[in-house]
Motif scaffolding. Structure first.
Motif, PDB file in Angstrom:
ATOM      1  N   SER A   1     -12.903  10.439  20.890  1.00 48.78           N
ATOM      2  CA  SER A   1     -12.458   9.055  20.684  1.00 48.78           C
ATOM      3  C   SER A   1     -12.804   8.577  19.276  1.00 48.78           C
ATOM      4  N   LYS A   2     -14.020   8.892  18.835  1.00 47.88           N
ATOM      5  CA  LYS A   2     -14.436   8.492  17.485  1.00 47.88           C
ATOM      6  C   LYS A   2     -13.585   9.194  16.433  1.00 47.88           C
ATOM      7  N   ALA A   3     -13.304  10.476  16.639  1.00 48.96           N
ATOM      8  CA  ALA A   3     -12.480  11.228  15.688  1.00 48.96           C
ATOM      9  C   ALA A   3     -11.078  10.627  15.620  1.00 48.96           C
ATOM     10  N   GLU A   4     -10.514  10.274  16.756  1.00 46.66           N
ATOM     11  CA  GLU A   4      -9.173   9.682  16.778  1.00 46.66           C
ATOM     12  C   GLU A   4      -9.192   8.308  16.103  1.00 46.66           C
ATOM     13  N   GLU A   5     -10.253   7.552  16.318  1.00 41.59           N
ATOM     14  CA  GLU A   5     -10.383   6.240  15.680  1.00 41.59           C
ATOM     15  C   GLU A   5     -10.435   6.405  14.155  1.00 41.59           C
ATOM     16  N   GLN A   6     -11.206   7.382  13.682  1.00 40.20           N
ATOM     17  CA  GLN A   6     -11.288   7.642  12.239  1.00 40.20           C
ATOM     18  C   GLN A   6      -9.942   8.105  11.695  1.00 40.20           C
ATOM     19  N   ARG A   7      -9.250   8.923  12.466  1.00 44.49           N
ATOM     20  CA  ARG A   7      -7.926   9.408  12.054  1.00 44.49           C
ATOM     21  C   ARG A   7      -6.954   8.238  11.910  1.00 44.49           C
ATOM     22  N   GLN A   8      -6.981   7.313  12.854  1.00 43.45           N
ATOM     23  CA  GLN A   8      -6.089   6.154  12.779  1.00 43.45           C
ATOM     24  C   GLN A   8      -6.434   5.276  11.579  1.00 43.45           C
ATOM     25  N   LYS A   9      -7.723   5.139  11.263  1.00 49.99           N
ATOM     26  CA  LYS A   9      -8.125   4.375  10.078  1.00 49.99           C
ATOM     27  C   LYS A   9      -7.600   5.052   8.816  1.00 49.99           C
ATOM     28  N   LEU A  10      -7.712   6.385   8.769  1.00 50.45           N
ATOM     29  CA  LEU A  10      -7.209   7.133   7.614  1.00 50.45           C
ATOM     30  C   LEU A  10      -5.702   6.924   7.459  1.00 50.45           C
ATOM     31  N   ILE A  11      -4.977   7.001   8.557  1.00 54.61           N
ATOM     32  CA  ILE A  11      -3.528   6.802   8.510  1.00 54.61           C
ATOM     33  C   ILE A  11      -3.206   5.420   7.952  1.00 54.61           C
ATOM     34  N   GLU A  12      -3.923   4.412   8.420  1.00 54.59           N
ATOM     35  CA  GLU A  12      -3.681   3.043   7.929  1.00 54.59           C
ATOM     36  C   GLU A  12      -3.972   2.940   6.437  1.00 54.59           C
ATOM     37  N   GLN A  13      -5.055   3.581   5.983  1.00 59.00           N
ATOM     38  CA  GLN A  13      -5.376   3.566   4.551  1.00 59.00           C
ATOM     39  C   GLN A  13      -4.286   4.271   3.745  1.00 59.00           C
ATOM     40  N   LEU A  14      -3.827   5.401   4.257  1.00 58.98           N
ATOM     41  CA  LEU A  14      -2.835   6.191   3.530  1.00 58.98           C
ATOM     42  C   LEU A  14      -1.433   5.575   3.575  1.00 58.98           C
ATOM     43  N   LYS A  15      -1.225   4.609   4.442  1.00 58.11           N
ATOM     44  CA  LYS A  15       0.073   3.922   4.476  1.00 58.11           C
ATOM     45  C   LYS A  15       0.233   2.977   3.292  1.00 58.11           C
ATOM     46  N   SER A  16      -0.870   2.710   2.614  1.00 57.52           N
ATOM     47  CA  SER A  16      -0.831   1.817   1.457  1.00 57.52           C
ATOM     48  C   SER A  16       0.050   2.400   0.362  1.00 57.52           C
ATOM     49  N   THR A  17       0.787   1.522  -0.297  1.00 61.82           N
ATOM     50  CA  THR A  17       1.615   1.961  -1.423  1.00 61.82           C
ATOM     51  C   THR A  17       0.978   1.542  -2.746  1.00 61.82           C
ATOM     52  N   ASP A  18      -0.324   1.243  -2.720  1.00 62.91           N
ATOM     53  CA  ASP A  18      -1.029   0.892  -3.952  1.00 62.91           C
ATOM     54  C   ASP A  18      -0.953   2.061  -4.929  1.00 62.91           C
ATOM     55  N   PRO A  19      -0.934   1.765  -6.215  1.00 64.71           N
ATOM     56  CA  PRO A  19      -0.913   2.845  -7.202  1.00 64.71           C
ATOM     57  C   PRO A  19      -2.181   3.716  -7.075  1.00 64.71           C
ATOM     58  N   ILE A  20      -2.029   4.983  -7.414  1.00 67.73           N
ATOM     59  CA  ILE A  20      -3.173   5.896  -7.410  1.00 67.73           C
ATOM     60  C   ILE A  20      -3.937   5.650  -8.700  1.00 67.73           C
ATOM     61  N   ASP A  21      -5.258   5.465  -8.593  1.00 62.95           N
ATOM     62  CA  ASP A  21      -6.015   5.114  -9.788  1.00 62.95           C
ATOM     63  C   ASP A  21      -6.128   6.281 -10.768  1.00 62.95           C
ATOM     64  N   GLU A  22      -6.352   5.923 -12.022  1.00 63.39           N
ATOM     65  CA  GLU A  22      -6.391   6.902 -13.108  1.00 63.39           C
ATOM     66  C   GLU A  22      -7.478   7.955 -12.897  1.00 63.39           C
ATOM     67  N   LYS A  23      -8.580   7.561 -12.291  1.00 64.32           N
ATOM     68  CA  LYS A  23      -9.692   8.494 -12.048  1.00 64.32           C
ATOM     69  C   LYS A  23      -9.234   9.652 -11.153  1.00 64.32           C
ATOM     70  N   ARG A  24      -8.503   9.331 -10.097  1.00 59.27           N
ATOM     71  CA  ARG A  24      -7.998  10.372  -9.188  1.00 59.27           C
ATOM     72  C   ARG A  24      -6.958  11.248  -9.872  1.00 59.27           C
ATOM     73  N   ILE A  25      -6.120  10.648 -10.694  1.00 59.79           N
ATOM     74  CA  ILE A  25      -5.108  11.421 -11.412  1.00 59.79           C
ATOM     75  C   ILE A  25      -5.798  12.372 -12.400  1.00 59.79           C
ATOM     76  N   LYS A  26      -6.795  11.868 -13.119  1.00 53.54           N
ATOM     77  CA  LYS A  26      -7.524  12.710 -14.067  1.00 53.54           C
ATOM     78  C   LYS A  26      -8.214  13.864 -13.328  1.00 53.54           C
TER      79      LYS A  26
END
Length: 157
Positions: free
Chosen positions: A42-67
């Motif tokens: 249940s905890k793993a599925e809850e974390q997975r759903q949180k990750l999905i919600e975070q990854l649904k964001s269309t915010d730009p990828i920051d320069e640090k991650r690109i670098k």
């Protein structure tokens, strides 16, 4: 001749159980393990759903991650590798749950949403003109069904 001496030390007397007590103990232990596994799932599925919600964001990828990605790309190339995984994400971040990717359909990028789509757009705008390629693959198959998807950037035809 009967001995009054017991072969079991006094400090271990609580370990000695009747068959009925032993069966009850086994059932209780199995139930506790099952409840613990269920809670962990249940905890793993809850974390997975949180990750999905975070990854649904269309915010730009920051320069640090690109670098960090560009450094990883150069490092992989220096080791003789021909591609790097840009992202791994649940198939829920595709409008068709990865069907077009699994079928290697030409329009598979159109199914991407959120951060995977943002990563694709960065590749298309900045890396494709430099000769880099992108592909997507199903990277795991839980219960025989498409699971996570990997986006890869490569530099060899």
């Amino acid at each position: 001749m009967t001995s009054t001496h017991t072969p079991f030390p006094a400090e271990d007397h609580d370990l000695l159980m009747s068959v009925k007590e032993l069966k009850t103990w086994v059932e209780d232990t199995a139930r506790a393990k099952s409840e613990s596994a269920s809670l962990a799932m249940s905890k793993a599925e809850e974390q997975r759903q949180k990750l999905i919600e975070q990854l649904k964001s269309t915010d730009p990828i920051d320069e640090k991650r690109i670098k960090a990605f560009l450094v990883r790309l150069k490092d992989a190339a220096s080791k003789g590798e021909k591609e790097v995984m840009v992202a791994r994400f649940p198939n829920e971040l595709c409008t068709d749950h990865g069907r077009a990717i699994n079928q290697a359909e030409e329009g598979w990028p159109e199914t991407l949403i959120g951060q995977p789509r943002v990563a694709y757009e960065i590749w298309k705008e900045h890396l494709q003109p430099l000769g880099y390629h992108m592909k997507a693959l199903i990277v795991d198959w839980p219960h025989g069904l498409p699971g996570d998807i990997g986006l890869y950037v490569s530099w060899e035809s």
